[in-house]
Scaffold this active site. Structure first.
Site, PDB file in Angstrom:
ATOM      1  N   GLU A 170       3.781  -6.127   3.346  1.00 29.62           N
ATOM      2  CA  GLU A 170       3.895  -5.387   4.597  1.00 29.62           C
ATOM      3  C   GLU A 170       5.235  -5.786   5.210  1.00 29.62           C
ATOM      4  OE1 GLU A 170       1.942  -3.141   5.927  1.00 29.62           O
ATOM      5  OE2 GLU A 170      -0.046  -3.433   5.056  1.00 29.62           O
ATOM      6  N   HIS A 189       3.737   3.517  12.362  1.00 32.11           N
ATOM      7  CA  HIS A 189       2.741   4.347  13.055  1.00 32.11           C
ATOM      8  C   HIS A 189       3.346   5.150  14.217  1.00 32.11           C
ATOM      9  CE1 HIS A 189      -0.875   1.729  11.566  1.00 32.11           C
ATOM     10  NE2 HIS A 189       0.121   1.750  10.714  1.00 32.11           N
ATOM     11  N   GLU A 201      -5.075   1.519   2.660  1.00 31.09           N
ATOM     12  CA  GLU A 201      -4.935   0.404   3.615  1.00 31.09           C
ATOM     13  C   GLU A 201      -5.076   0.871   5.050  1.00 31.09           C
ATOM     14  OE1 GLU A 201      -3.149  -2.716   6.137  1.00 31.09           O
ATOM     15  OE2 GLU A 201      -2.557  -0.630   6.013  1.00 31.09           O
ATOM     16  N   GLU A 202      -4.517   2.025   5.341  1.00 34.13           N
ATOM     17  CA  GLU A 202      -4.498   2.489   6.738  1.00 34.13           C
ATOM     18  C   GLU A 202      -5.874   2.941   7.236  1.00 34.13           C
ATOM     19  OE1 GLU A 202      -2.154   1.826   8.574  1.00 34.13           O
ATOM     20  OE2 GLU A 202      -0.255   1.884   7.494  1.00 34.13           O
ATOM     21  N   ASP A 213       6.152   1.138   6.819  1.00 37.50           N
ATOM     22  CA  ASP A 213       4.729   0.841   6.590  1.00 37.50           C
ATOM     23  C   ASP A 213       4.148   1.899   5.651  1.00 37.50           C
ATOM     24  OD1 ASP A 213       2.226  -0.241   6.789  1.00 37.50           O
ATOM     25  OD2 ASP A 213       1.848   0.453   8.814  1.00 37.50           O
ATOM     26  N   HIS A 227       0.821  -1.226   0.000  1.00 34.65           N
ATOM     27  CA  HIS A 227       0.000   0.000   0.000  1.00 34.65           C
ATOM     28  C   HIS A 227       0.846   1.263   0.000  1.00 34.65           C
ATOM     29  CE1 HIS A 227       0.288   0.891   4.403  1.00 34.65           C
ATOM     30  NE2 HIS A 227       0.395  -0.412   4.520  1.00 34.65           N
TER      31      HIS A 227
HETATM   32 ZN   LIG Z   1       0.811  -1.349   6.306  1.00 35.13          ZN
END
Ligand SMILES: [Zn+2]
Length: 428
Positions: free
Chosen positions: A210, A396, A185-186, A151, A122
């Site tokens: 991922e 994140h 995706e998030e 990510d 993503h």
């Molecule tokens: Zn991800």
């Protein structure tokens, strides 16, 4: 399997691991041409990664997402793919779904064989626009840092350079090699979930890039996440002067929550917990509205279906017949369940890693939240393997997201070899 070519020059770390391993275990030797190419591809991959990190692409930053989609599509075109930038038409609206959803890039490379293989990652991140200046791309020792680098910008870069390697090897024994990178995706993929499921349905294998966590573990299962939203409509009335004229939405909500509190089945990993509620406006008013939310987790797709049915059945039983009760269930992400095909492919990954003197962990117990691999698995009997990306840390988080540079060559080697051996039938 064993090839008699001499081992190529190796990086000191890999070389020492390789020698240590070679001394104790007999295993197949690496395909030296693929391994040498993976080493050559490391710097170009880092260059791509620098570019991708340099484009801010939060899930709600449509300009940024359009820009990164152009960048990814451009590179895939150069590699010879039939490429299109798609915009979502079938949106599964969740409670927090924004009005506009970012694009996806879809590329197909046609080969001469029959196997269908898909690579997904993503392009969106969890970060808000403006955060890049505090976390730009930089290499420090054996780590590359940057906003969204783990990510999942690394996943996009790894796919691009795996395809580049196949092209440089002039390898075309697959039937089709499909690349899909999405921009939502998030936020639980409201715009691209159905497309991922559709494109994945007839694939022999889907690899999801991922990050591989801190130790590069491949994941064959993830837990599903759902939410239930309960809303009750009653009727307001003065709580002191005429309470009997109202319909107390709070009473009805409480009744509903209590009768739906024991739907968990911990022995099979199904959990439902009511976590948020709200009712009323003033102390002296019988509340006309009340609402509650529950968090749901499941390890099997069917468990969410059954849970939804059970919830809909429960709300028919009311405390106050004059109230109106509605229940909405969202599958934010279905669970990813391991199947035989994914077990076989992941096990073969261990053999491939063994060739370069590394060991590979495979986890088929669901841990943590789900990913798009779960959407890919919904309608396929082929393999779906998650965690093909680089090792890294700090997804994140605000200041320390990084990837391990020494995982680039092994991961390029792994993905390229998986595709090659699936295509030629060596990996069945
Ligand atoms: Zn991800």
């Amino acid at each position: 399997m064993s090839r008699s070519l001499p081992a190529p020059p190796l990086t000191p770390l890999i070389a020492s691991l390789w020698l240590a391993c070679a001394a104790t275990f007999a295993h197949a030797e690496p395909m030296t041409d693929v391994q040498a190419l993976a080493q050559k591809e490391q710097q170009p991959l880092l260059d791509t990664l620098r570019d991708l990190v340099g484009i801010e692409s939060g899930s709600k930053d449509i300009d940024g997402l359009n820009q990164i989609a152009e960048r990814v599509a451009g590179q895939l075109k150069q590699l010879g793919g039939t490429v299109e930038i798609l915009h979502p038409t079938d949106i599964y609206r969740l409670d927090d779904t924004p009005e506009t959803i970012g694009p996806a890039v879809h590329a197909v490379f046609k080969g001469t064989g029959s196997k269908k293989i898909m690579l997904i990652a993503h392009m969106d991140t969890v970060y808000l626009k403006g955060m890049l200046k505090d976390q730009p791309f930089r290499v420090d020792g054996d780590k590359a840092y940057g906003l969204g680098i783990a990510d999942d910008k690394q996943g996009v870069a790894l796919i691009l350079h795996t395809v580049a390697m196949l092209q440089k090897l002039n390898f075309k024994d697959y039937g089709t090699l499909t690349v899909l990178t999405n921009g939502d995706e998030e936020i639980s993929s409201p715009g691209w979930r159905s497309t991922i499921t559709k494109f994945a349905a007839d694939q022999d294998a889907v690899f999801s890039f991922e990050g591989g966590g801190t130790d590069g573990t491949l994941r064959l299962a993830t837990s599903g996440i759902g939410s239930a939203y309960l809303t009750v409509q009653g009727k307001s009335s003065h709580a002191g002067a005429r309470p009997e004229g109202g319909v107390n939405a709070l009473y009805e909500l409480s009744h509903q929550v209590l009768q739906m509190k024991d739907l968990s089945k911990p022995e099979q990993g199904l959990k439902l917990n009511w976590t948020v509620s709200k009712a009323g406006t003033n102390r002296n008013v019988i509340p006309a509205d009340a609402a509650a939310q529950a968090d749901a987790r499941a390890l099997k797709v069917a468990d969410f279906d059954e849970l939804q049915k059970a919830l809909q059945e429960k709300i028919k039983n009311r405390l106050l017949p004059d109230s109106r009760v509605e229940l909405k269930f969202e599958v934010r992400r279905p669970p990813l369940e391991a199947n035989d095909a994914s077990r076989r492919v992941a096990a073969y990954g261990k053999t491939i890693y063994g060739e370069i003197g590394l060991s590979l962990k495979v986890d088929e117990k669901a841990t943590g939240g789900g990913t798009d691999a779960a959407f890919a698995a919904l309608k396929t009997s082929g393999a779906v393997v998650e965690g093909m990306g680089l090792s890294g840390f700090g997804a994140h988080s605000n200041d320390a997201e990084y990837v391990q540079i020494n995982s680039i060559v092994p991961r390029l080697y792994l993905a390229t070899r998986m595709i090659m051996d699936l295509s030629t039938g060596k990996l069945k």
